[in-house]
Motif scaffolding. Structure first.
Motif, PDB file in Angstrom:
ATOM      1  N   GLN A 135      46.428  27.264  53.076  1.00 40.36           N
ATOM      2  CA  GLN A 135      45.593  27.667  51.941  1.00 40.36           C
ATOM      3  C   GLN A 135      44.158  28.009  52.371  1.00 40.36           C
ATOM      4  OE1 GLN A 135      45.904  24.386  49.200  1.00 40.36           O
ATOM      5  NE2 GLN A 135      48.130  24.518  49.089  1.00 40.36           N
ATOM      6  N   VAL A 136      43.873  27.910  53.662  1.00 42.86           N
ATOM      7  CA  VAL A 136      42.519  28.183  54.151  1.00 42.86           C
ATOM      8  C   VAL A 136      42.351  29.684  54.351  1.00 42.86           C
ATOM      9  CG1 VAL A 136      40.867  27.811  56.009  1.00 42.86           C
ATOM     10  CG2 VAL A 136      42.341  25.938  55.258  1.00 42.86           C
ATOM     11  N   SER A 137      41.473  30.275  53.554  1.00 43.26           N
ATOM     12  CA  SER A 137      41.163  31.706  53.646  1.00 43.26           C
ATOM     13  C   SER A 137      39.841  31.934  52.927  1.00 43.26           C
ATOM     14  CB  SER A 137      42.267  32.546  52.999  1.00 43.26           C
ATOM     15  OG  SER A 137      42.254  32.370  51.586  1.00 43.26           O
ATOM     16  N   ALA A 138      39.376  33.172  52.944  1.00 39.74           N
ATOM     17  CA  ALA A 138      38.123  33.503  52.262  1.00 39.74           C
ATOM     18  C   ALA A 138      38.176  33.144  50.785  1.00 39.74           C
ATOM     19  CB  ALA A 138      37.822  34.990  52.442  1.00 39.74           C
ATOM     20  N   ALA A 140      39.195  30.575  49.477  1.00 37.85           N
ATOM     21  CA  ALA A 140      38.897  29.159  49.251  1.00 37.85           C
ATOM     22  C   ALA A 140      37.408  28.855  49.296  1.00 37.85           C
ATOM     23  CB  ALA A 140      39.623  28.313  50.290  1.00 37.85           C
ATOM     24  N   ALA A 141      36.585  29.849  49.660  1.00 43.74           N
ATOM     25  CA  ALA A 141      35.155  29.596  49.858  1.00 43.74           C
ATOM     26  C   ALA A 141      34.490  29.029  48.606  1.00 43.74           C
ATOM     27  CB  ALA A 141      34.457  30.879  50.300  1.00 43.74           C
ATOM     28  N   GLU A 142      34.828  29.572  47.440  1.00 46.98           N
ATOM     29  CA  GLU A 142      34.161  29.130  46.211  1.00 46.98           C
ATOM     30  C   GLU A 142      34.486  27.682  45.867  1.00 46.98           C
ATOM     31  OE1 GLU A 142      35.786  30.624  42.395  1.00 46.98           O
ATOM     32  OE2 GLU A 142      37.096  31.883  43.653  1.00 46.98           O
ATOM     33  N   PHE A 143      35.610  27.170  46.391  1.00 39.21           N
ATOM     34  CA  PHE A 143      35.988  25.788  46.099  1.00 39.21           C
ATOM     35  C   PHE A 143      35.397  24.799  47.108  1.00 39.21           C
ATOM     36  CE2 PHE A 143      39.525  28.564  44.729  1.00 39.21           C
ATOM     37  CZ  PHE A 143      39.442  28.342  43.360  1.00 39.21           C
ATOM     38  N   MET A 144      34.695  25.321  48.100  1.00 42.18           N
ATOM     39  CA  MET A 144      34.153  24.459  49.151  1.00 42.18           C
ATOM     40  C   MET A 144      32.637  24.337  49.098  1.00 42.18           C
ATOM     41  SD  MET A 144      36.530  25.450  52.443  1.00 42.18           S
ATOM     42  CE  MET A 144      35.853  24.079  53.378  1.00 42.18           C
ATOM     43  N   THR A 145      32.038  24.849  48.031  1.00 45.68           N
ATOM     44  CA  THR A 145      30.569  24.887  47.975  1.00 45.68           C
ATOM     45  C   THR A 145      29.931  23.500  47.903  1.00 45.68           C
ATOM     46  OG1 THR A 145      30.670  25.215  45.590  1.00 45.68           O
ATOM     47  CG2 THR A 145      30.496  27.187  46.959  1.00 45.68           C
ATOM     48  N   GLU A 146      30.694  22.474  47.569  1.00 47.41           N
ATOM     49  CA  GLU A 146      30.137  21.123  47.497  1.00 47.41           C
ATOM     50  C   GLU A 146      30.489  20.294  48.727  1.00 47.41           C
ATOM     51  OE1 GLU A 146      28.109  20.273  45.023  1.00 47.41           O
ATOM     52  OE2 GLU A 146      28.401  22.288  44.185  1.00 47.41           O
ATOM     53  N   THR A 147      31.105  20.922  49.734  1.00 44.14           N
ATOM     54  CA  THR A 147      31.554  20.166  50.905  1.00 44.14           C
ATOM     55  C   THR A 147      30.472  20.109  51.980  1.00 44.14           C
ATOM     56  OG1 THR A 147      32.479  22.116  52.016  1.00 44.14           O
ATOM     57  CG2 THR A 147      33.921  20.925  50.480  1.00 44.14           C
ATOM     58  N   PRO A 148      30.525  19.081  52.841  1.00 45.65           N
ATOM     59  CA  PRO A 148      29.561  19.002  53.950  1.00 45.65           C
ATOM     60  C   PRO A 148      29.656  20.207  54.887  1.00 45.65           C
ATOM     61  CG  PRO A 148      30.669  16.899  53.641  1.00 45.65           C
ATOM     62  CD  PRO A 148      31.377  17.888  52.766  1.00 45.65           C
ATOM     63  N   PRO A 160      24.525  33.112  56.820  1.00 44.28           N
ATOM     64  CA  PRO A 160      25.224  32.203  55.914  1.00 44.28           C
ATOM     65  C   PRO A 160      26.302  32.879  55.069  1.00 44.28           C
ATOM     66  CG  PRO A 160      22.866  31.788  55.861  1.00 44.28           C
ATOM     67  CD  PRO A 160      23.052  33.040  56.649  1.00 44.28           C
ATOM     68  N   GLU A 161      26.141  34.176  54.838  1.00 48.37           N
ATOM     69  CA  GLU A 161      27.119  34.899  54.026  1.00 48.37           C
ATOM     70  C   GLU A 161      28.463  35.065  54.736  1.00 48.37           C
ATOM     71  OE1 GLU A 161      24.672  37.993  56.299  1.00 48.37           O
ATOM     72  OE2 GLU A 161      24.326  36.089  55.263  1.00 48.37           O
ATOM     73  N   ASP A 162      28.544  34.691  56.015  1.00 48.74           N
ATOM     74  CA  ASP A 162      29.785  34.840  56.789  1.00 48.74           C
ATOM     75  C   ASP A 162      30.766  33.690  56.581  1.00 48.74           C
ATOM     76  OD1 ASP A 162      29.062  37.241  57.842  1.00 48.74           O
ATOM     77  OD2 ASP A 162      28.720  36.523  59.892  1.00 48.74           O
ATOM     78  N   PHE A 163      30.457  32.722  55.722  1.00 46.47           N
ATOM     79  CA  PHE A 163      31.346  31.573  55.562  1.00 46.47           C
ATOM     80  C   PHE A 163      32.763  31.987  55.156  1.00 46.47           C
ATOM     81  CE2 PHE A 163      32.941  27.717  53.325  1.00 46.47           C
ATOM     82  CZ  PHE A 163      32.912  26.845  54.396  1.00 46.47           C
ATOM     83  N   PRO A 164      32.944  32.878  54.184  1.00 50.21           N
ATOM     84  CA  PRO A 164      34.317  33.312  53.866  1.00 50.21           C
ATOM     85  C   PRO A 164      35.027  33.930  55.060  1.00 50.21           C
ATOM     86  CG  PRO A 164      32.812  33.951  52.117  1.00 50.21           C
ATOM     87  CD  PRO A 164      31.965  33.479  53.265  1.00 50.21           C
ATOM     88  N   ARG A 165      34.297  34.679  55.877  1.00 53.48           N
ATOM     89  CA  ARG A 165      34.875  35.288  57.075  1.00 53.48           C
ATOM     90  C   ARG A 165      35.349  34.208  58.046  1.00 53.48           C
ATOM     91  NH1 ARG A 165      32.540  39.993  60.910  1.00 53.48           N
ATOM     92  NH2 ARG A 165      33.004  39.103  62.947  1.00 53.48           N
ATOM     93  N   ASP A 168      38.601  32.808  56.762  1.00 51.27           N
ATOM     94  CA  ASP A 168      39.687  33.740  57.039  1.00 51.27           C
ATOM     95  C   ASP A 168      40.161  33.614  58.483  1.00 51.27           C
ATOM     96  OD1 ASP A 168      40.648  35.097  54.850  1.00 51.27           O
ATOM     97  OD2 ASP A 168      39.243  36.769  55.007  1.00 51.27           O
ATOM     98  N   LYS A 169      39.197  33.569  59.401  1.00 51.80           N
ATOM     99  CA  LYS A 169      39.545  33.528  60.820  1.00 51.80           C
ATOM    100  C   LYS A 169      40.196  32.198  61.214  1.00 51.80           C
ATOM    101  CE  LYS A 169      36.600  36.920  63.084  1.00 51.80           C
ATOM    102  NZ  LYS A 169      35.743  37.162  64.260  1.00 51.80           N
ATOM    103  N   ILE A 170      39.654  31.107  60.697  1.00 51.86           N
ATOM    104  CA  ILE A 170      40.214  29.818  61.087  1.00 51.86           C
ATOM    105  C   ILE A 170      41.572  29.609  60.418  1.00 51.86           C
ATOM    106  CG2 ILE A 170      39.287  28.194  59.347  1.00 51.86           C
ATOM    107  CD1 ILE A 170      38.365  26.521  61.876  1.00 51.86           C
ATOM    108  N   GLY A 171      41.736  30.155  59.209  1.00 51.51           N
ATOM    109  CA  GLY A 171      43.044  30.104  58.559  1.00 51.51           C
ATOM    110  C   GLY A 171      44.088  30.879  59.345  1.00 51.51           C
TER     111      GLY A 171
END
Length: 262
Positions: A135-138, A140-148, A160-165, A168-171
């Motif tokens: 389930q890890v992809s771009a 999921a970025a909006e659901f991770m905004t409260e994570t460390p 910082p805008e590359d977080f979704p990218r 995607d890559k790690i997924g």
């Protein structure tokens, strides 16, 4: 706080302490900063070099997939760039996988290897974890905004805008099958396998990896004569999970014991 232009990437790293060099590699979606609580323990009588891997922390991403093999080449190139004399390499999770690749492909560049919470076969991962990784992809970025992980990335990343990218890559990287059994069996670098007793892989998997290294096959003997012929070791840390091993004081403690062996 420095950058090294190596292997096609501008790799960020920090250096702590003095003594024999030790390269310490962080886990996925983190950075070297995640080791802050235990860095003083690692840096006792050691020079600790802590890079941020491709696309993580203060190291900007480049136009290539996230691949532990290539990131292993990054670390080998960093060792050359810094002129380090066979440093020990210690990695956790993703960093453990990268550390293994350094030992597989560049054994002449390192002293000892410690791979923590890093499995060697994808199919050894608990099924529910594989489902979560899928389930890890771009998206999921909006659901991770409260994570460390998100907070750290937003605070230190060059873009910082590359977080979704990055997601995607790690997924995509986690979705690929892998099996490094034969590479582990051929390891010539003294290696310690470390895991929590409630890790992402079962303890039996890490015992299996140790067995590939000639470990756990017989009684060790009064003088250690029955231990693994290559000087390898296994440490299962009690009361530790995949998600807190990197800050457990047991981690640097067992690492230091292994690294001081002759």
């Amino acid at each position: 706080m420095s950058y090294a232009d190596v292997n096609g990437i501008n790799l960020y790293y920090e250096t702590y302490g003095e003594g024999r060099p030790l390269v310490l590699l962080h886990g996925g979606l983190g950075s070297g900063e995640m080791f802050t609580p235990i860095l003083p323990a690692f840096a006792q009588n050691r020079q600790v070099i802590v890079p941020d891997l491709q696309g993580h922390g203060r190291t900007a991403d480049v136009d290539r997939p996230l691949d532990v093999r290539v990131m292993g080449d990054d670390i080998a190139a960093l060792i050359d760039h810094l002129g380090l004399d066979r440093p020990d390499v210690v990695g956790y999770s993703l960093g453990g996988g990268v550390a293994m690749q350094v030992a597989f492909h560049h054994p002449e560049k390192i002293g000892r290897l410690v791979a923590a919470s890093a499995g060697i076969r994808r199919d050894a991962t608990y099924p529910e974890i594989l489902e979560q990784q899928g389930q890890v992809s771009a998206a999921a970025a909006e659901f991770m905004t409260e994570t460390p992980m998100y907070e750290l990335y937003q605070r230190v990343a060059p873009r910082p805008e590359d977080f979704p990218r990055l997601l995607d890559k790690i997924g995509a990287a986690m979705a690929k099958d892998f099996d490094f059994t034969e590479q582990v069996r051929a390891l010539a670098v003294p290696t310690m396998i470390v895991a929590g007793d409630a890790d992402m892989f079962p303890p039996s998997h890490f015992a299996e990896v140790f067995k590939l290294l000639d470990g756990g096959l017989r009684d060790g003997g009064w003088q250690g004569e029955g231990r693994s012929a290559g000087g390898h070791a296994l440490a299962i840390l009690p009361g530790v999970t995949h998600y807190n091993l990197f800050v457990s004081p047991l981690f640097p403690a067992v690492v230091h014991e292994f690294l001081k062996e002759k």
